[in-house]
Write an enzyme that holds these catalytic residues in place. Structure first.
Site, PDB file in Angstrom:
ATOM      1  N   HIS A  90      22.239 -61.297 -14.045  1.00 39.29           N
ATOM      2  CA  HIS A  90      23.280 -60.522 -13.407  1.00 39.29           C
ATOM      3  C   HIS A  90      24.744 -60.851 -14.065  1.00 39.29           C
ATOM      4  O   HIS A  90      24.813 -62.000 -14.453  1.00 39.29           O
ATOM      5  CB  HIS A  90      23.561 -60.501 -12.206  1.00 39.29           C
ATOM      6  CG  HIS A  90      24.457 -59.459 -11.324  1.00 39.29           C
ATOM      7  ND1 HIS A  90      25.897 -59.353 -11.459  1.00 39.29           N
ATOM      8  CD2 HIS A  90      24.165 -58.347 -10.374  1.00 39.29           C
ATOM      9  CE1 HIS A  90      26.289 -58.536 -10.856  1.00 39.29           C
ATOM     10  NE2 HIS A  90      25.308 -57.907 -10.177  1.00 39.29           N
TER      11      HIS A  90
ATOM     12  N   ASP B   2      21.516 -68.666  -8.928  1.00 41.66           N
ATOM     13  CA  ASP B   2      22.103 -67.348  -8.289  1.00 41.66           C
ATOM     14  C   ASP B   2      20.964 -66.869  -7.272  1.00 41.66           C
ATOM     15  O   ASP B   2      19.980 -66.468  -7.566  1.00 41.66           O
ATOM     16  CB  ASP B   2      22.316 -66.448  -9.303  1.00 41.66           C
ATOM     17  CG  ASP B   2      22.840 -65.333  -8.730  1.00 41.66           C
ATOM     18  OD1 ASP B   2      22.952 -64.858  -7.449  1.00 41.66           O
ATOM     19  OD2 ASP B   2      23.282 -64.052  -9.567  1.00 41.66           O
TER      20      ASP B   2
ATOM     21  N   GLN C 134      19.627 -62.437  -4.597  1.00 47.64           N
ATOM     22  CA  GLN C 134      18.596 -61.605  -4.316  1.00 47.64           C
ATOM     23  C   GLN C 134      17.441 -62.379  -3.542  1.00 47.64           C
ATOM     24  O   GLN C 134      16.668 -61.740  -2.948  1.00 47.64           O
ATOM     25  CB  GLN C 134      17.943 -60.906  -5.645  1.00 47.64           C
ATOM     26  CG  GLN C 134      18.986 -59.885  -6.267  1.00 47.64           C
ATOM     27  CD  GLN C 134      19.450 -58.814  -5.274  1.00 47.64           C
ATOM     28  OE1 GLN C 134      18.427 -58.348  -4.553  1.00 47.64           O
ATOM     29  NE2 GLN C 134      20.240 -58.191  -5.742  1.00 47.64           N
TER      30      GLN C 134
ATOM     31  N   LYS D  87      24.432 -58.837   1.247  1.00 45.14           N
ATOM     32  CA  LYS D  87      23.019 -58.397   0.921  1.00 45.14           C
ATOM     33  C   LYS D  87      22.076 -59.145   2.168  1.00 45.14           C
ATOM     34  O   LYS D  87      20.835 -58.717   2.095  1.00 45.14           O
ATOM     35  CB  LYS D  87      22.849 -59.225  -0.574  1.00 45.14           C
ATOM     36  CG  LYS D  87      23.534 -58.170  -1.492  1.00 45.14           C
ATOM     37  CD  LYS D  87      22.677 -58.609  -2.913  1.00 45.14           C
ATOM     38  CE  LYS D  87      23.587 -58.685  -4.127  1.00 45.14           C
ATOM     39  NZ  LYS D  87      24.025 -57.165  -4.528  1.00 45.14           N
TER      40      LYS D  87
ATOM     41  N   CYS E 176      24.071 -53.885 -13.800  1.00 46.46           N
ATOM     42  CA  CYS E 176      24.942 -55.111 -14.045  1.00 46.46           C
ATOM     43  C   CYS E 176      23.948 -56.131 -14.760  1.00 46.46           C
ATOM     44  O   CYS E 176      24.195 -57.542 -14.596  1.00 46.46           O
ATOM     45  CB  CYS E 176      25.491 -55.795 -13.105  1.00 46.46           C
ATOM     46  SG  CYS E 176      26.891 -54.676 -12.186  1.00 46.46           S
TER      47      CYS E 176
END
Lengths: 151, 410
Positions: free
Chosen positions: B127, B204, B207, B230, B368
């Site tokens: 991202h 990261d 998600q 999220k 993104c």
């Protein structure tokens, strides 16, 4: 459910998006600008051949975009060819007001009907930038700016 | 709230007030969870209660409400620490989102440790928020950003990664799950190879946190980031997990109140632990809301969420695959419940507008992740991302709407 979608995606728009007019890069273009929509990554180049007294002798474009941006670009090139720079900018101003819903109609003489085809965009605020991308690029090209953004 | 031994999606859906809404006269099929997830009543209640019952600033006052507010706020930190199995509370830093967490590490760790010619390894899957902060710090320090490629299925190319790792590699920053195409990366192997090469690793997990149990001590990353909104919590709250021995040596990211030990005009000394990185009044209620979200998710359990989401993914992949003009972008072996697709001759923006009129919310655009879009030679895709509260009816609504798009443009 599909009523306002039919209003947005009229046959004329689908036709122009599938078979864009003036989708080419003229060798004798003397003004061009790159239009970019950072939200969706759509990108197109507008090419103009400007004659004396600000007359647009030829207008064309190339690029990638959604049905709305391609159709708008295609119709724009047809409409502004033969117009002067000033006339084209007045049309752009009226067209922006139309698709943003600031004006209910546009008075553009013989071109009124063609521009009104895109009036359905006003029901879809997220798509205004799609409809105006080529116009921003056209305006930048006439002003000698290389980059146009919808931001 | 659910107390379930079996997974009952219809019962779970009742915990999310927004899911009973109609959009354009159609039942909402919310499939844009990858962008932001909906909030259960438990979170909405916790937020309301924090404001109307215990609200005051934290860490400041001796009065009752300040103490009550501090207890709830720090209680949320403990909830999150326990959930991610961090070794100590000082390893759990509240930020405003995952982007800020990455910027904090890039700026603080990067500024202190990077020098000219050092390499920062990312991947094509990233991202923009795990690309741009590294480019900014590379520009300041003279370090170089490189990206590990992916193959045609969207898999992280591990052998190439091993070749790219070297003595110059100082930081490896890779996503756990691709937001755009759902690829799950082999982070255990990525981390251990990076550590063998002497590099620190940031994962990261934006998600991953909504889809799987994440265990910091088992994963072994030096830094792990995710965002609250999220994982069914509010916006404005993010998490940075960092190993204590690294955080201790890092300079502050921002200066202000709450992050100091003693301030004079001649010299200021800084607070220790997580406080050093939490300048100013923090997102108090957002942290409390995130704690409530984590508690809620744990009443269901990722052991139940995982199989349900994988079953939705398989069903959606199979159903969409039957539509001729659909091309699914990214077919990694290990995927989270995220499907990116394009339709021949139809731009994703037009897909998004048309399916929206069928009540189906999906994301269209570059997500993104423009380098990833370039890899697949597309400007944009349409993306359906599923959460545990989605059901087969949502998939059916999507498939019907996508067939409608095909007819519309047919």
């Amino acid at each position: 459910m599909f009523d306002d979608l039919r209003e947005l995606y009229q046959e004329v728009i689908l036709d122009h998006s599938k078979h864009p007019r003036n989708f080419r890069h003229p060798d004798d273009a003397n003004h061009e600008a790159h239009g970019y929509n950072p939200l969706c990554g759509d990108t197109l180049n507008v090419y103009l051949k400007m004659g004396h007294n600000g007359l647009i002798e030829d207008a064309a474009f190339e690029g990638k975009g959604c049905a709305i941006s391609l159709a708008s670009a295609s119709m724009m090139t047809e409409i502004i060819t033969g117009k002067t720079e000033t006339e084209a900018k007045v049309l752009f101003d009226g067209f922006q007001k139309l698709v943003k819903g600031e004006e209910a109609t546009i008075d553009a003489g013989d071109d009124t009907e063609r521009l009104m085809v895109l009036a359905g965009v006003k029901e879809f605020p997220m798509r205004v930038k799609c409809a105006t991308l080529a116009w921003h690029a056209m305006s930048s090209a006439m002003d000698g700016e290389e980059e146009a953004s919808t931001e | 709230m659910n107390d379930m031994t079996t997974f009952d999606v219809e019962k779970i859906r009742k915990d999310f007030p927004i899911l009973s809404r109609e959009i354009h006269g159609m039942p909402l099929a919310f499939l844009d969870n990858g962008a932001s997830a909906q909030k259960p009543k438990a979170v909405l209640d916790a937020i309301e209660k924090a404001y109307d019952h215990t609200y005051a600033n934290v860490h400041r006052g001796v009065h009752y409400l300040s103490q009550a507010s501090t207890e709830l706020y720090e209680g949320a930190r403990e909830t999150i620490r326990a959930h991610i199995n961090a070794a100590s509370l000082d390893e759990v830093i509240f930020t405003k989102n995952a982007t800020e967490s990455i910027n904090l590490v890039a700026d603080s760790y990067g500024r202190a440790n990077l020098k000219e010619g050092d390499e920062i390894l990312l991947s094509t899957l990233e991202h923009h928020s795990n690309i741009v902060p590294w480019q900014l710090i590379a520009e300041k320090t003279g370090a170089v950003v490189k990206a590990v490629p992916i193959d045609e299925h969207g898999e992280f190319m591990f052998d190439t990664y091993l070749e790219m790792l070297g003595p110059k590699t100082k930081i490896v920053a890779v996503t756990h799950i691709s937001n755009a195409i759902g690829t799950i990366t082999p982070i255990d192997e990525i981390i251990s190879a990076a550590h063998d090469a002497g590099a620190v690793v940031l994962i990261d997990g934006s998600q991953a946190a909504p889809h799987m149990q994440i265990d910091m001590q088992a994963i072994g990353a030096d830094f792990y980031v995710f965002t609250g909104h999220k994982v069914f919590g509010p916006t404005g709250i993010g998490i940075l997990y960092g190993k204590e021995e690294l955080l201790d040596k890092m300079p502050p990211y921002q200066g202000g109140g709450d992050m100091i030990r003693r301030v004079t005009f001649e010299k200021t000394t800084f607070a220790k632990g997580h406080s050093k990185f939490e300048a100013g009044t923090p997102p108090i209620v957002q942290a409390i809301g995130l704690g409530a979200a984590i508690d809620y998710v744990n009443t269901i359990g990722f052991d139940k969420i995982g199989p349900h989401e994988q079953s939705l993914l398989a069903y959606a992949t199979e159903q969409l695959g039957q539509i001729n003009s659909v091309r699914i972008i990214g077919q990694a072996k290990q995927k989270a419940s995220i499907i990116s697709f394009t339709m021949e001759g139809i731009h994703p923006h037009d897909i998004g507008t048309i399916v929206d009129r069928g009540g189906v919310a999906i994301r269209v655009g570059h997500h993104c992740a423009q380098p990833l879009m370039d890899h697949f030679d597309v400007a944009a895709t349409a993306r359906a991302s599923f959460a545990f509260y989605n059901n087969r009816a949502d998939v059916d609504a999507l498939v019907t709407a996508v067939r409608g798009v095909q007819e519309f443009f047919g």
